[in-house]
Design a protein around this motif. Structure first.
Motif, PDB file in Angstrom:
ATOM      1  N   ASP A  14       0.831  -1.164  -0.139  1.00  0.00           N
ATOM      2  CA  ASP A  14       0.087  -0.041   0.091  1.00  0.00           C
ATOM      3  C   ASP A  14       0.839   1.148  -0.189  1.00  0.00           C
ATOM      4  O   ASP A  14       0.391   2.495  -0.088  1.00  0.00           O
ATOM      5  N   GLU A  15       2.136   1.064  -0.111  1.00  0.00           N
ATOM      6  CA  GLU A  15       2.961   2.656  -0.043  1.00  0.00           C
ATOM      7  C   GLU A  15       2.555   3.363  -1.414  1.00  0.00           C
ATOM      8  O   GLU A  15       2.452   2.773  -2.188  1.00  0.00           O
ATOM      9  N   HIS A  16       2.672   4.652  -1.035  1.00  0.00           N
ATOM     10  CA  HIS A  16       2.504   5.599  -2.124  1.00  0.00           C
ATOM     11  C   HIS A  16       3.304   6.591  -1.887  1.00  0.00           C
ATOM     12  O   HIS A  16       3.996   6.910  -0.749  1.00  0.00           O
ATOM     13  N   ASN A  17       3.358   7.642  -2.876  1.00  0.00           N
ATOM     14  CA  ASN A  17       4.121   8.893  -2.785  1.00  0.00           C
ATOM     15  C   ASN A  17       3.431   9.912  -3.712  1.00  0.00           C
ATOM     16  O   ASN A  17       2.897   9.315  -4.756  1.00  0.00           O
ATOM     17  N   CYS A  18       3.911  11.127  -3.837  1.00  0.00           N
ATOM     18  CA  CYS A  18       3.321  12.198  -4.458  1.00  0.00           C
ATOM     19  C   CYS A  18       3.938  11.956  -6.055  1.00  0.00           C
ATOM     20  O   CYS A  18       4.992  11.950  -6.189  1.00  0.00           O
ATOM     21  N   GLU A  19       2.830  11.824  -7.045  1.00  0.00           N
ATOM     22  CA  GLU A  19       3.613  11.825  -8.348  1.00  0.00           C
ATOM     23  C   GLU A  19       4.247  13.061  -8.658  1.00  0.00           C
ATOM     24  O   GLU A  19       5.024  13.080  -9.617  1.00  0.00           O
ATOM     25  N   CYS A  20       3.728  13.984  -8.280  1.00  0.00           N
ATOM     26  CA  CYS A  20       4.376  15.338  -8.822  1.00  0.00           C
ATOM     27  C   CYS A  20       5.657  15.580  -8.206  1.00  0.00           C
ATOM     28  O   CYS A  20       6.748  16.087  -8.800  1.00  0.00           O
ATOM     29  N   HIS A  21       5.918  15.363  -6.893  1.00  0.00           N
ATOM     30  CA  HIS A  21       7.131  15.505  -6.226  1.00  0.00           C
ATOM     31  C   HIS A  21       7.986  14.220  -6.108  1.00  0.00           C
ATOM     32  O   HIS A  21       9.252  14.391  -6.124  1.00  0.00           O
ATOM     33  N   TRP A  22       7.529  13.117  -6.001  1.00  0.00           N
ATOM     34  CA  TRP A  22       8.449  11.871  -6.266  1.00  0.00           C
ATOM     35  C   TRP A  22       8.712  11.049  -7.372  1.00  0.00           C
ATOM     36  O   TRP A  22       9.956  10.932  -7.942  1.00  0.00           O
ATOM     37  N   GLY A  23       7.677  10.527  -8.237  1.00  0.00           N
ATOM     38  CA  GLY A  23       7.583  10.054  -9.287  1.00  0.00           C
ATOM     39  C   GLY A  23       6.260   9.324  -9.812  1.00  0.00           C
ATOM     40  O   GLY A  23       5.386   9.379  -8.919  1.00  0.00           O
ATOM     41  N   SER A  24       6.402   8.509 -11.011  1.00  0.00           N
ATOM     42  CA  SER A  24       5.188   8.154 -11.481  1.00  0.00           C
ATOM     43  C   SER A  24       4.643   6.747 -10.612  1.00  0.00           C
ATOM     44  O   SER A  24       5.463   6.191 -10.038  1.00  0.00           O
ATOM     45  N   ASP A  46      18.443   7.777 -11.101  1.00  0.00           N
ATOM     46  CA  ASP A  46      17.726   8.758 -10.439  1.00  0.00           C
ATOM     47  C   ASP A  46      16.541   8.308  -9.859  1.00  0.00           C
ATOM     48  O   ASP A  46      16.345   8.956  -8.632  1.00  0.00           O
ATOM     49  N   LEU A  47      16.035   7.305 -10.187  1.00  0.00           N
ATOM     50  CA  LEU A  47      14.846   6.707  -9.257  1.00  0.00           C
ATOM     51  C   LEU A  47      15.415   6.252  -8.112  1.00  0.00           C
ATOM     52  O   LEU A  47      14.846   6.334  -7.016  1.00  0.00           O
ATOM     53  N   LEU A  48      16.599   5.753  -7.867  1.00  0.00           N
ATOM     54  CA  LEU A  48      17.338   5.258  -6.873  1.00  0.00           C
ATOM     55  C   LEU A  48      17.269   6.367  -5.964  1.00  0.00           C
ATOM     56  O   LEU A  48      17.067   6.390  -4.709  1.00  0.00           O
ATOM     57  N   ARG A  49      17.964   7.378  -6.507  1.00  0.00           N
ATOM     58  CA  ARG A  49      18.291   8.512  -5.704  1.00  0.00           C
ATOM     59  C   ARG A  49      16.964   9.242  -5.119  1.00  0.00           C
ATOM     60  O   ARG A  49      16.984   9.487  -3.923  1.00  0.00           O
ATOM     61  N   ARG A  50      16.119   9.518  -5.642  1.00  0.00           N
ATOM     62  CA  ARG A  50      14.788  10.001  -5.416  1.00  0.00           C
ATOM     63  C   ARG A  50      14.001   8.867  -4.263  1.00  0.00           C
ATOM     64  O   ARG A  50      13.437   9.478  -3.111  1.00  0.00           O
ATOM     65  N   THR A  51      14.124   7.814  -4.440  1.00  0.00           N
ATOM     66  CA  THR A  51      13.660   6.941  -3.408  1.00  0.00           C
ATOM     67  C   THR A  51      14.479   7.013  -2.169  1.00  0.00           C
ATOM     68  O   THR A  51      13.667   7.157  -1.028  1.00  0.00           O
ATOM     69  N   TRP A  52      15.698   6.929  -2.077  1.00  0.00           N
ATOM     70  CA  TRP A  52      16.452   6.938  -0.623  1.00  0.00           C
ATOM     71  C   TRP A  52      16.167   8.402  -0.090  1.00  0.00           C
ATOM     72  O   TRP A  52      16.438   8.656   1.265  1.00  0.00           O
ATOM     73  N   GLN A  53      16.213   9.417  -0.972  1.00  0.00           N
ATOM     74  CA  GLN A  53      16.027  10.885  -0.384  1.00  0.00           C
ATOM     75  C   GLN A  53      14.903  11.154   0.216  1.00  0.00           C
ATOM     76  O   GLN A  53      14.581  11.853   0.862  1.00  0.00           O
ATOM     77  N   ALA A  54      13.900  10.495  -0.151  1.00  0.00           N
ATOM     78  CA  ALA A  54      12.320  10.826   0.232  1.00  0.00           C
ATOM     79  C   ALA A  54      12.100  10.633   1.632  1.00  0.00           C
ATOM     80  O   ALA A  54      12.726   9.646   2.155  1.00  0.00           O
ATOM     81  N   VAL A  55      11.579  11.624   2.293  1.00  0.00           N
ATOM     82  CA  VAL A  55      11.267  11.686   3.503  1.00  0.00           C
ATOM     83  C   VAL A  55       9.912  11.071   4.230  1.00  0.00           C
ATOM     84  O   VAL A  55       9.561  10.962   5.271  1.00  0.00           O
ATOM     85  N   ASP A  56       9.073  10.824   3.096  1.00  0.00           N
ATOM     86  CA  ASP A  56       7.621  10.776   3.610  1.00  0.00           C
ATOM     87  C   ASP A  56       6.948   9.418   3.097  1.00  0.00           C
ATOM     88  O   ASP A  56       5.910   9.376   2.886  1.00  0.00           O
TER      89      ASP A  56
END
Length: 254
Positions: free
Chosen positions: A31-41, A58-68
């Motif tokens: 059920d994990e989710h994140n904002c398409e506008c700020h994280w990814g598709s 780039d996807l790996l970087r966005r994933t480990w940097q996300a705090v939410d």
């Protein structure tokens, strides 16, 4: 990742292999989710729920940097084998410093995981730190130190390893760290950003200063560090006017 026949490299290679085995098949929570506008598709998110698929950089970087993330621990376990390999290769590209990567570990609370998961993470950090002290690795030793400190929330184990690991190369890495850190330390600040609220910045700074004053003096001299750098570390033992009016005060402005 293949390493030459060197004890620290062999240890690190084994630690990376162990991460790959330990976290094989892991996925983010269904059920994990994140904002398409700020994280990814949504397509990118589905990759985190698919085991053992390598993520593009780039996807790996966005994933480990996300705090939410709702379940950051599960996300971290999903990416850990690839993330660790990228860290060692110096390809993480943090916006600020390598402490960012460490705080991704901290948010996952890896030290609270079962021993068969936390143990391989701990061994990876110690193996990478040992390798950085015993050779000229891709990532400078002082950056690895900061990452490990941020990941674990403590300086003690990493300073203890540095204390035991003597010799010209380790001393040279200490001189490089002192050069990198002296400005912030003389301004009574920690030389890296604290990005995890559970970590005590002042406690870390005091511990680092105390260790440098006790262990750095002789090692800086033996490493060939400049007299100017040796005096700047000495000044950490002075406070207030005694520090600012010392004849070797470097004139820093804060």
């Amino acid at each position: 990742m293949h390493f030459a026949d060197h004890p620290a490299r062999r240890r690190l290679s084994a630690a990376l292999d162990n991460l790959a085995v330990t976290f094989r098949g892991m996925t983010a929570h269904p059920d994990e989710h994140n904002c398409e506008c700020h994280w990814g598709s949504s397509e990118e998110l589905s990759l985190l729920k698919t085991p053992d698929v390598e993520l593009e950089p780039d996807l790996l970087r966005r994933t480990w940097q996300a705090v939410d993330w709702t379940d950051h621990a599960a996300v971290l376990r999903r990416i850990l084998p690839q993330f660790a390999t990228v860290l060692v290769a110096g390809r993480t590209e943090p916006l600020f410093g390598l402490e960012e990567a460490g705080y991704s570990f901290a948010r996952g609370r890896w030290q609270q995981w079962p021993d068969d998961q936390a143990g391989p993470v701990r061994e990876f950090l110690h193996a990478w730190w040992a390798q950085s002290l015993t050779e000229d690795a891709i990532v400078p030793a002082h950056q690895v130190f900061v990452m490990c400190a941020a990941a674990s929330g403590t300086l003690g184990p990493w300073l203890a390893d540095w204390e035991k690991q003597t010799g010209y190369l380790s001393d040279r890495h200490l001189a490089a760290a002192a050069e990198e850190w002296e400005y912030e330390l003389l301004g009574d600040s920690l030389p890296w950003r604290v990005g995890w609220y559970e970590h005590d910045e002042e406690e870390m700074r005091a511990e680092l200063v105390a260790w440098l004053l006790e262990h750095a003096t002789v090692r800086l001299r033996e490493s060939g560090a400049s007299a100017d750098l040796q005096h700047r570390i000495r000044l950490l033992g002075l406070t207030g006017d005694d520090r600012w009016t010392d004849s070797h005060w470097p004139g820093h402005r804060y």
